[in-house]
Motif scaffolding. Structure first.
Motif, mmCIF file in Angstrom:
data_model
loop_
_atom_site.group_PDB
_atom_site.id
_atom_site.type_symbol
_atom_site.label_atom_id
_atom_site.label_comp_id
_atom_site.label_asym_id
_atom_site.label_seq_id
_atom_site.Cartn_x
_atom_site.Cartn_y
_atom_site.Cartn_z
ATOM 1 N N CYS A 147 -28.520 -93.696 47.818
ATOM 2 C CA CYS A 147 -28.927 -92.563 46.974
ATOM 3 C C CYS A 147 -28.394 -92.720 45.555
ATOM 4 C CB CYS A 147 -28.426 -91.247 47.567
ATOM 5 S SG CYS A 147 -29.175 -90.816 49.141
ATOM 6 N N GLY A 148 -27.147 -93.149 45.446
ATOM 7 C CA GLY A 148 -26.541 -93.315 44.129
ATOM 8 C C GLY A 148 -27.210 -94.392 43.307
ATOM 9 N N THR A 149 -27.539 -95.496 43.946
ATOM 10 C CA THR A 149 -28.197 -96.591 43.239
ATOM 11 C C THR A 149 -29.592 -96.184 42.768
ATOM 12 O OG1 THR A 149 -26.937 -98.263 44.468
ATOM 13 C CG2 THR A 149 -29.015 -98.975 43.473
ATOM 14 N N GLN A 156 -31.152 -94.323 34.372
ATOM 15 C CA GLN A 156 -30.885 -95.367 33.384
ATOM 16 C C GLN A 156 -32.100 -96.268 33.130
ATOM 17 O OE1 GLN A 156 -28.148 -93.773 32.317
ATOM 18 N NE2 GLN A 156 -27.248 -95.739 31.844
ATOM 19 N N ASN A 157 -33.169 -96.070 33.896
ATOM 20 C CA ASN A 157 -34.394 -96.845 33.753
ATOM 21 C C ASN A 157 -34.133 -98.350 33.891
ATOM 22 O OD1 ASN A 157 -37.170 -97.072 33.485
ATOM 23 N ND2 ASN A 157 -37.059 -97.309 31.257
ATOM 24 N N VAL A 158 -33.464 -98.706 34.999
ATOM 25 C CA VAL A 158 -33.191 -100.106 35.310
ATOM 26 C C VAL A 158 -33.667 -100.384 36.737
ATOM 27 C CG1 VAL A 158 -31.218 -100.267 33.739
ATOM 28 C CG2 VAL A 158 -30.833 -99.630 36.118
ATOM 29 N N GLY A 159 -33.723 -101.658 37.099
ATOM 30 C CA GLY A 159 -34.109 -102.047 38.454
ATOM 31 C C GLY A 159 -33.011 -101.730 39.458
ATOM 32 N N PHE A 164 -27.472 -101.272 41.265
ATOM 33 C CA PHE A 164 -26.402 -101.474 42.247
ATOM 34 C C PHE A 164 -25.244 -102.237 41.615
ATOM 35 C CE2 PHE A 164 -24.234 -103.832 45.611
ATOM 36 C CZ PHE A 164 -23.867 -102.782 46.443
ATOM 37 N N ALA A 165 -25.563 -103.270 40.853
ATOM 38 C CA ALA A 165 -24.516 -104.068 40.212
ATOM 39 C C ALA A 165 -23.709 -103.231 39.225
ATOM 40 C CB ALA A 165 -25.133 -105.270 39.506
ATOM 41 N N LEU A 166 -24.371 -102.348 38.484
ATOM 42 C CA LEU A 166 -23.687 -101.552 37.469
ATOM 43 C C LEU A 166 -22.960 -100.332 38.026
ATOM 44 C CD1 LEU A 166 -26.431 -101.602 34.677
ATOM 45 C CD2 LEU A 166 -24.248 -102.839 34.670
ATOM 46 N N SER A 167 -23.520 -99.720 39.059
ATOM 47 C CA SER A 167 -22.965 -98.432 39.493
ATOM 48 C C SER A 167 -22.242 -98.457 40.825
ATOM 49 C CB SER A 167 -24.089 -97.389 39.563
ATOM 50 O OG SER A 167 -24.947 -97.639 40.658
#
Length: 194
Positions: A147-149, A156-159, A164-167
Motif C-alpha cells: 500500500c505504501g509503495t 510522486q508520479n514514479v514507477g 519501493f526503492a525510494l520509500s
C-alpha cells in the motif's frame, strides 16, 4: 413505581473492554510516532515505531478490533490530533507521499490478527507458535509495503520499482527488528513462566 436495573447490561463487559483496548492501541501507535531515530540507509527518512504498534494491535486485539484501532488512530490524526510521524496531523498526511503507509495500517492489523488468531475469533496470542507470529507479521509487512509503495508511486508520479526503492527498501532491516520485538513482547510472559 421502582424499576430494577441491577440485572440490566446496556453494554456487555467484553464490548467495553474491547473498545478500551482499541483506544489504547490507537494511542500506542500515536505515541510510537514520536519515537524516531535516524535511518543510516536514508538519512532524510527517520525510522519510527508506528509499525510495531500496528503489529501489536493485530496480535493482541485480533483482526476486527486490531483493524478498528488503526481506523481510530487514523481518524484521530485526520481531525487534528498530532499522532502521525513527528507530531503531524491532518488529512493532508493521508494524501501525501506517506499516506499509503498510513492507510495500510487497518488492513495490516486485520491480516496480522487473522493469521495469529486463525480467523476472526479472538484467541490467546501467546498460544500462537513463533512461526505463526512471524508469518503473520511478514504478511502484515507486505500489506504495509504494498500500500505504501503504491501510494508513494501515485503521489510522486514514479514507477513502482522506483517507489519501493525510494520509500521502502531502506526500512526493510528495521522491520526485521520490529518483528523480533513484537514476537519477543508476545512470548516474554510465556518465557518467564517456563
Amino acid at each position: 413505581m421502582a424499576t430494577e436495573t441491577e440485572s440490566v447490561d446496556l453494554v456487555g463487559e467484553e464490548a467495553v473492554e474491547n473498545v478500551a483496548r482499541t483506544a489504547l492501541f490507537a494511542a500506542v501507535v500515536g505515541a510510537f510516532a514520536y519515537v524516531s531515530f535516524p535511518n543510516p540507509l536514508a538519512p532524510s527518512l527517520p525510522v519510527t515505531l508506528q509499525v510495531l504498534g500496528v503489529f501489536l494491535a493485530g496480535i493482541f486485539l485480533g483482526p476486527v478490533w486490531g483493524g478498528a484501532s488503526m481506523v481510530l488512530y487514523l481518524l484521530a490524526g485526520v481531525v487534528g490530533a498530532p499522532v502521525f510521524s513527528g507530531g503531524s496531523a491532518g488529512v493532508g498526511m493521508l494524501l501525501g507521499y506517506t499516506g499509503g503507509y498510513l492507510l495500510s495500517y487497518p488492513p495490516a492489523a486485520f491480516v496480522i490478527g487473522a493469521v495469529v488468531h486463525g480467523g476472526l475469533d479472538l484467541r490467546d496470542p501467546q498460544a500462537a507458535s513463533v512461526g505463526r507470529l512471524v508469518a503473520a507479521l511478514l504478511v502484515g509487512t507486505v500489506v504495509i509495503y504494498a500500500c505504501g509503495t503504491v501510494g508513494f508511486a501515485i503521489v510522486q508520479n514514479v514507477g513502482l520499482v522506483e517507489a519501493f526503492a525510494l520509500s521502502a527498501l531502506a526500512f526493510v532491516p528495521f522491520e526485521a527488528f520490529k518483528i523480533a520485538a513484537a514476537v519477543g513482547i508476545v512470548r516474554s510472559d510465556r518465557i518467564a513462566a517456563e
